[in-house]
Motif scaffolding. Structure first.
Motif, PDB file in Angstrom:
ATOM      1  N   ALA A   1      42.304  18.684  44.914  1.00  0.00           N
ATOM      2  CA  ALA A   1      42.420  20.105  45.267  1.00  0.00           C
ATOM      3  C   ALA A   1      41.464  20.950  44.424  1.00  0.00           C
ATOM      4  CB  ALA A   1      43.857  20.595  45.079  1.00  0.00           C
ATOM      5  N   GLY A   2      41.051  20.425  43.258  1.00  0.00           N
ATOM      6  CA  GLY A   2      40.116  21.142  42.398  1.00  0.00           C
ATOM      7  C   GLY A   2      40.731  21.728  41.143  1.00  0.00           C
ATOM      8  N   LYS A   3      41.876  21.211  40.723  1.00  0.00           N
ATOM      9  CA  LYS A   3      42.578  21.751  39.560  1.00  0.00           C
ATOM     10  C   LYS A   3      41.770  21.626  38.271  1.00  0.00           C
ATOM     11  CE  LYS A   3      45.981  18.955  40.276  1.00  0.00           C
ATOM     12  NZ  LYS A   3      45.380  18.298  41.449  1.00  0.00           N
ATOM     13  N   SER A   4      41.231  20.472  37.995  1.00  0.00           N
ATOM     14  CA  SER A   4      40.470  20.262  36.757  1.00  0.00           C
ATOM     15  C   SER A   4      39.169  21.045  36.759  1.00  0.00           C
ATOM     16  CB  SER A   4      40.199  18.769  36.533  1.00  0.00           C
ATOM     17  OG  SER A   4      41.417  18.075  36.373  1.00  0.00           O
ATOM     18  N   THR A   5      38.519  21.111  37.907  1.00  0.00           N
ATOM     19  CA  THR A   5      37.297  21.907  38.034  1.00  0.00           C
ATOM     20  C   THR A   5      37.621  23.373  37.783  1.00  0.00           C
ATOM     21  OG1 THR A   5      36.383  20.337  39.623  1.00  0.00           O
ATOM     22  CG2 THR A   5      35.410  22.546  39.600  1.00  0.00           C
TER      23      THR A   5
ATOM     24  N   ALA B   1      38.366  23.897  34.008  1.00  0.00           N
ATOM     25  CA  ALA B   1      37.111  23.819  33.246  1.00  0.00           C
ATOM     26  C   ALA B   1      36.273  25.072  33.459  1.00  0.00           C
ATOM     27  CB  ALA B   1      36.327  22.574  33.660  1.00  0.00           C
ATOM     28  N   ARG B   2      36.194  25.549  34.687  1.00  0.00           N
ATOM     29  CA  ARG B   2      35.416  26.749  34.999  1.00  0.00           C
ATOM     30  C   ARG B   2      36.000  27.976  34.299  1.00  0.00           C
ATOM     31  NH1 ARG B   2      30.819  27.843  38.337  1.00  0.00           N
ATOM     32  NH2 ARG B   2      30.568  30.073  38.104  1.00  0.00           N
ATOM     33  N   LEU B   3      37.329  28.079  34.291  1.00  0.00           N
ATOM     34  CA  LEU B   3      38.005  29.194  33.623  1.00  0.00           C
ATOM     35  C   LEU B   3      37.725  29.202  32.119  1.00  0.00           C
ATOM     36  CD1 LEU B   3      41.589  29.416  35.128  1.00  0.00           C
ATOM     37  CD2 LEU B   3      39.979  31.299  34.898  1.00  0.00           C
TER      38      LEU B   3
ATOM     39  N   VAL C   1      30.484  24.844  35.599  1.00  0.00           N
ATOM     40  CA  VAL C   1      30.987  23.743  36.411  1.00  0.00           C
ATOM     41  C   VAL C   1      30.792  22.470  35.609  1.00  0.00           C
ATOM     42  CG1 VAL C   1      30.686  22.439  38.543  1.00  0.00           C
ATOM     43  CG2 VAL C   1      30.413  24.919  38.560  1.00  0.00           C
ATOM     44  N   MET C   2      31.862  21.734  35.448  1.00  0.00           N
ATOM     45  CA  MET C   2      31.782  20.473  34.723  1.00  0.00           C
ATOM     46  C   MET C   2      32.158  19.347  35.671  1.00  0.00           C
ATOM     47  SD  MET C   2      33.609  21.676  31.193  1.00  0.00           S
ATOM     48  CE  MET C   2      33.199  20.225  30.250  1.00  0.00           C
ATOM     49  N   GLU C   3      31.514  18.212  35.495  1.00  0.00           N
ATOM     50  CA  GLU C   3      31.878  17.066  36.303  1.00  0.00           C
ATOM     51  C   GLU C   3      33.238  16.579  35.840  1.00  0.00           C
ATOM     52  OE1 GLU C   3      30.049  12.722  37.327  1.00  0.00           O
ATOM     53  OE2 GLU C   3      28.672  14.430  37.117  1.00  0.00           O
TER      54      GLU C   3
ATOM     55  N   ILE D   1      49.647  34.445  46.983  1.00  0.00           N
ATOM     56  CA  ILE D   1      48.627  33.478  47.367  1.00  0.00           C
ATOM     57  C   ILE D   1      47.280  34.187  47.299  1.00  0.00           C
ATOM     58  CG2 ILE D   1      49.070  33.936  49.817  1.00  0.00           C
ATOM     59  CD1 ILE D   1      48.124  31.008  50.364  1.00  0.00           C
ATOM     60  N   GLN D   2      46.296  33.506  46.730  1.00  0.00           N
ATOM     61  CA  GLN D   2      44.952  34.068  46.628  1.00  0.00           C
ATOM     62  C   GLN D   2      43.925  32.982  46.912  1.00  0.00           C
ATOM     63  OE1 GLN D   2      43.984  36.432  43.189  1.00  0.00           O
ATOM     64  NE2 GLN D   2      46.047  37.263  43.045  1.00  0.00           N
ATOM     65  N   ALA D   3      42.842  33.403  47.523  1.00  0.00           N
ATOM     66  CA  ALA D   3      41.719  32.497  47.772  1.00  0.00           C
ATOM     67  C   ALA D   3      40.837  32.468  46.534  1.00  0.00           C
ATOM     68  CB  ALA D   3      40.920  32.973  48.979  1.00  0.00           C
ATOM     69  N   CYS D   4      40.225  31.318  46.291  1.00  0.00           N
ATOM     70  CA  CYS D   4      39.315  31.201  45.148  1.00  0.00           C
ATOM     71  C   CYS D   4      38.316  30.079  45.399  1.00  0.00           C
ATOM     72  CB  CYS D   4      40.090  30.942  43.857  1.00  0.00           C
ATOM     73  SG  CYS D   4      40.863  29.316  43.763  1.00  0.00           S
ATOM     74  N   SER D   5      37.337  30.006  44.527  1.00  0.00           N
ATOM     75  CA  SER D   5      36.394  28.885  44.532  1.00  0.00           C
ATOM     76  C   SER D   5      36.150  28.486  43.091  1.00  0.00           C
ATOM     77  CB  SER D   5      35.076  29.263  45.194  1.00  0.00           C
ATOM     78  OG  SER D   5      34.111  28.243  44.960  1.00  0.00           O
ATOM     79  N   ALA D   6      36.686  27.341  42.705  1.00  0.00           N
ATOM     80  CA  ALA D   6      36.477  26.846  41.344  1.00  0.00           C
ATOM     81  C   ALA D   6      34.996  26.566  41.111  1.00  0.00           C
ATOM     82  CB  ALA D   6      37.302  25.576  41.109  1.00  0.00           C
TER      83      ALA D   6
END
Length: 186
Positions: free
Chosen positions: A33-37, A40-42, A47-49, A161-166
């Protein structure tokens, strides 16, 4: 793994110490889902692998001079989900991340969310759903995701609920400011 940090701020010419209030927030959702990304971004602004999380990552997000959130990113693989309940102690908010471009996994996400929200430790705890990957052309709308996850049925719970892009860093800071406000309301 990200490390948590302790933050102490000196005020009044060094005569008194004011510790930041830290609230524990759990970041959950299906694998990929992109939780770790997102975490890390926050924390780094970059952006981290990442690799699939086995166990958890944790970091401290400073929102303002008085508030910081300790964010726990818990692995979302099917084999990890029975362990989610062990991370709920002292949880002040649940942030559930979904891949808004993956329609086929919404029923699975809905089931996982319903199961974790039924835990008594989360009674009265606010929910923030982050519809990640909003930068992709195939993403669903907030309304579609809300209906797919059956969010309107949680009328006894504070939720947003909010839209986002990690990946792009879109909507992340705003979402966690909203999480902080939800915690204060509850």
């Amino acid at each position: 793994m990200f490390q948590s940090k302790v933050q102490i701020t000196r005020t009044g010419g060094g005569k008194s110490l004011v510790c930041k209030q830290k609230e524990s927030v759990i970041l959950m959702g299906l694998d990929s889902a992109g939780k770790s990304t997102l975490l890390a971004r926050l924390l780094t602004g970059q952006v981290m692998e990442t690799t699939p999380t086995i166990g958890f990552n944790v970091g401290t997000l400073d929102l303002d001079k008085k508030t910081s959130l300790t964010v726990w990113d818990v692995g979302g693989q099917k084999s990890m989900r029975p362990n989610w309940r062990y991370y709920l102690d002292n949880c002040k908010a649940l942030v559930f991340v979904v891949d808004s471009s993956d329609r086929t996994r919404m029923p699975e996400a809905q089931k996982a969310l319903k199961k974790i929200l039924s835990d008594e430790k989360l009674q009265g705890i606010p929910l923030m759903v982050l519809a990640n990957k909003k930068d992709l052309p195939t993403c669903m709308t907030i309304r579609e995701i809300s209906n797919q996850l059956d969010l309107p049925s949680y009328s006894e719970r504070l939720w947003e609920i909010q839209a986002c892009s990690a990946l792009k860093g879109l909507g992340l800071q705003q979402a966690f400011m909203s999480v902080s406000k939800l915690i204060k309301k509850s």
